[in-house]
Write a protein that holds these residues in place. Structure first.
Motif, PDB file in Angstrom:
ATOM      1  N   ARG A  15      37.696  41.564  40.173  1.00  0.00           N
ATOM      2  CA  ARG A  15      37.424  41.289  38.962  1.00  0.00           C
ATOM      3  C   ARG A  15      36.307  42.121  38.565  1.00  0.00           C
ATOM      4  N   VAL A  18      36.486  45.802  37.197  1.00  0.00           N
ATOM      5  CA  VAL A  18      36.788  45.852  35.767  1.00  0.00           C
ATOM      6  C   VAL A  18      35.625  46.412  34.740  1.00  0.00           C
ATOM      7  N   THR A 163      45.158  45.930  31.823  1.00  0.00           N
ATOM      8  CA  THR A 163      44.587  45.976  33.074  1.00  0.00           C
ATOM      9  C   THR A 163      43.752  44.661  33.398  1.00  0.00           C
ATOM     10  N   LEU A 164      43.254  44.129  32.377  1.00  0.00           N
ATOM     11  CA  LEU A 164      42.444  42.937  32.391  1.00  0.00           C
ATOM     12  C   LEU A 164      43.332  41.545  32.657  1.00  0.00           C
TER      13      LEU A 164
END
Length: 182
Positions: A15, A18, A163-164
């Motif tokens: 995470r 990102v 993409t999140l």
């Protein structure tokens, strides 16, 4: 997952990547930006940062839920009472539960079979989700080559929103459809 590490640590590290991606997109976009449009660009970034992630999350969750239901139904059509392979699997599962509670062994076996079907439906739904992300990202890249710069920023934001949603988790009880499960 890192060797010998916990899965939570691995998820946190994935995470964290990102943030550098988002910063890189902003730097690339700003390097080609017109200084006269800086206020509008700043507003686009805020809208994309706040709204894009929420819209992408909602769309992906809906997509995964619907695809899980579709795959669960399709897999459930091939798992029906009376088929030899299903009866063999039920007998094998019931024999595992029989030493603990002979009366409820068949129901536990049926629940286990239903959870296996649901698990496979979830895997197929995630495959569909990754394929959707791929095609949307490819379409966004092609569209960005054909449009003006201001629309390119919006397309990059949409790609970022897609993409999140990589670290999504499905809600608990989407339900597996196995005939005979009640």
């Amino acid at each position: 997952m890192m060797r010998g590490g916990s899965p939570n640590r691995s998820q946190k590290l994935m995470r964290l990547r990102v943030l550098p991606q988002f910063v890189a997109i902003i730097v690339i976009a700003l390097s080609n930006a017109n200084p006269k449009r800086a206020t509008a660009f700043s507003a686009y970034i805020q809208v994309l940062r706040l709204g894009g992630a929420q819209i992408g999350l909602a769309l992906m969750m809906t997509w995964l839920r619907i695809r899980e239901q579709v795959h669960s139904h399709q897999l459930g059509q091939h798992v029906s009472d009376g088929e030899a392979s299903v009866e063999q699997a039920m007998a094998a599962l019931a024999s595992r539960f029989a030493p603990f509670d002979a009366g409820a062994a068949y129901q536990r076996a049926l629940g286990t079979l239903a959870s296996l079907v649901k698990q496979q439906a979830n895997v197929l739904a995630y495959i569909d989700g990754f394929q959707l992300c791929y095609w949307l990202a490819l379409a966004a890249l092609l569209l960005s080559q054909l449009t003006s710069y201001s629309l390119t920023y919006l397309v990059f934001g949409a790609v970022m929103a897609v993409t999140l949603v990589e670290s999504l988790r499905l809600p608990g009880n989407a339900g597996a459809h196995v005939s005979g499960a009640g």
